[in-house]
Design an enzyme around this catalytic site. Structure first.
Site, mmCIF file in Angstrom:
data_model
loop_
_atom_site.group_PDB
_atom_site.id
_atom_site.type_symbol
_atom_site.label_atom_id
_atom_site.label_comp_id
_atom_site.label_asym_id
_atom_site.label_seq_id
_atom_site.Cartn_x
_atom_site.Cartn_y
_atom_site.Cartn_z
ATOM 1 N N LYS A 54 62.521 10.001 48.566
ATOM 2 C CA LYS A 54 61.735 9.321 47.534
ATOM 3 C C LYS A 54 60.244 9.547 47.797
ATOM 4 O O LYS A 54 59.475 9.857 46.881
ATOM 5 C CB LYS A 54 62.065 7.814 47.504
ATOM 6 C CG LYS A 54 63.461 7.531 46.966
ATOM 7 C CD LYS A 54 63.903 6.083 47.104
ATOM 8 C CE LYS A 54 65.385 5.960 46.728
ATOM 9 N NZ LYS A 54 65.959 4.629 46.842
ATOM 10 N N GLN A 98 64.484 -0.747 49.645
ATOM 11 C CA GLN A 98 65.706 0.028 49.872
ATOM 12 C C GLN A 98 66.848 -0.885 50.300
ATOM 13 O O GLN A 98 66.688 -1.728 51.186
ATOM 14 C CB GLN A 98 65.431 1.117 50.941
ATOM 15 C CG GLN A 98 66.576 2.087 51.150
ATOM 16 C CD GLN A 98 66.856 2.964 49.937
ATOM 17 O OE1 GLN A 98 65.992 3.219 49.105
ATOM 18 N NE2 GLN A 98 68.087 3.437 49.817
ATOM 19 N N ASP A 121 63.528 0.006 39.965
ATOM 20 C CA ASP A 121 64.971 0.184 40.174
ATOM 21 C C ASP A 121 65.763 -0.379 38.987
ATOM 22 O O ASP A 121 66.929 -0.042 38.798
ATOM 23 C CB ASP A 121 65.417 -0.594 41.428
ATOM 24 C CG ASP A 121 65.656 0.292 42.633
ATOM 25 O OD1 ASP A 121 66.059 1.457 42.440
ATOM 26 O OD2 ASP A 121 65.457 -0.190 43.760
HETATM 27 N N1 GUN Z 1 70.296 2.078 48.153
HETATM 28 C C1 GUN Z 1 71.140 3.017 47.682
HETATM 29 N N2 GUN Z 1 70.786 3.374 46.429
HETATM 30 C C2 GUN Z 1 69.699 2.634 46.107
HETATM 31 C C3 GUN Z 1 68.877 2.558 44.949
HETATM 32 O O1 GUN Z 1 69.073 3.238 43.935
HETATM 33 N N3 GUN Z 1 67.832 1.678 45.026
HETATM 34 C C4 GUN Z 1 67.601 0.910 46.105
HETATM 35 N N4 GUN Z 1 66.560 0.064 46.071
HETATM 36 N N5 GUN Z 1 68.355 0.953 47.197
HETATM 37 C C5 GUN Z 1 69.394 1.818 47.195
#
Ligand code: GUN
Length: 302
Positions: A54, A98, A121
């Site tokens: 990311k 996350q 998200d």
């Molecule tokens: N953990 C696994 N996939 C995601 C996601 O799309 N967003 C977030 N915040 N955590 C994750």
């Protein structure tokens, strides 16, 4: 018949190029860039690798990227205070915490503390509600479903009036993609059926699908005889079924398998996403798109 492959890894590059152009234009015209903070608690290896990707993607696009790594021992109150700080920070348009979080922290409480207008998200109940209303109410569609819809549209799959069957009812994929496909508008306007573990005849529903979206987390669940010839098959499953050694790097890597029996399904379907390289690369791409969108909303140009 051999299905056309819908390659997320290629479509991602097109979308990232479009985002980069827009970022450059906004920077030139308004003197600002999208700001994203990624909050990582602890050192879960899968989370570290997702967050690293990311960060790299955000930097490649010219975003302001704040990497906020916190120890596993951070208290819930401290994490909530951190979110409050970024909620108030004008240079931050997107806040990403996350998941998963350590057991002593209430995940729901943390996600609900994020300002819905910075919730890139799309997990906050306000954004879930906006998605349900649809149309111009929608601010941040959750990233994986948004990526799926983008793949369907860019592959040129007809959706209006199409029978869409969604396998799986998770809050992150199944429920939101079903809601998105049923709305009026481009890339949607479909007749949607959701099926799940209590569904009586899974195969019969799947066989009716013009677009079959599978997010069950069960490797090889969907058999080729469940697929209507010519259908579009979107495989969201990323199941680790073993390990192998990468010949180039010598490192151990996971062997990934989707929820669909790909080798046989490709002979029946009209379009199909591979695993890996299908839906997977789209999630981070759509996170970047949502972060750019957040800045555009703020500037009144969305
Ligand atoms: N953990 C696994 N996939 C995601 C996601 O799309 N967003 C977030 N915040 N955590 C994750």
């Amino acid at each position: 018949m051999t299905a056309k492959l819908i390659k997320g890894s290629e479509i991602r590059e097109q979308i990232l190029a479009e985002i980069k152009d827009e970022v450059n234009k906004i920077k030139k015209d308004k003197g600002v860039v999208p700001g994203l903070v990624t909050i990582l608690v602890g050192k879960n290896p899968a989370s570290v690798s997702y967050v690293t990707l990311k960060i790299q993607t955000a930097e490649q696009l010219g975003f302001k990227e704040v990497q906020d790594n916190q120890p596993e021992t951070i208290s819930e109150a401290e994490l909530l205070a951190l979110i409050d700080k970024y909620n108030k920070d004008d240079s931050i348009n997107g806040i990403l915490v996350q998941l998963p979080l350590p057991k002593h922290i209430n995940e729901k409480k943390v996600l609900n503390a994020i300002d819905p207008d910075k919730d890139v998200d799309g997990f906050h109940p306000v954004n879930v509600g906006r998605l349900m209303i649809g149309g111009s109410e929608v601010k941040f569609p959750p990233c994986t479903p948004a990526g799926i819809q983008e793949l369907i549209v860019r592959a040129g799959v007809p959706t209006s009036g199409a029978e869409v069957v969604v396998v799986g009812r998770s809050n992150i994929v199944g429920k939101p993609i079903a809601m998105m496909m049923v709305q009026k508008g481009q890339g949607a306007n479909s007749t949607v059926t959701m099926v799940h573990t209590a569904t009586k005849d899974l195969a019969a529903h799947c066989k009716r699908a013009d677009i079959l979206i599978v997010a069950a987390g069960v490797p090889g669940l969907v058999k080729p005889e469940w697929i209507k010839p010519g259908a579009c098959v979107i495989d969201v499953g990323v199941n680790r079924v073993g390990e192998k050694v990468n010949e180039k790097t010598g490192k151990k890597v996971a062997i990934l398998r989707g929820d669909v029996d790909f080798d046989e399904a490709v002979k029946v379907a009209g379009w199909i996403t591979p695993v890996p390289g299908g839906v997977g690369p789209m999630t981070i791409t759509m996170l970047m798109k949502n972060t750019l969108k957040s800045l555009k909303f703020k500037l009144g140009i969305a």
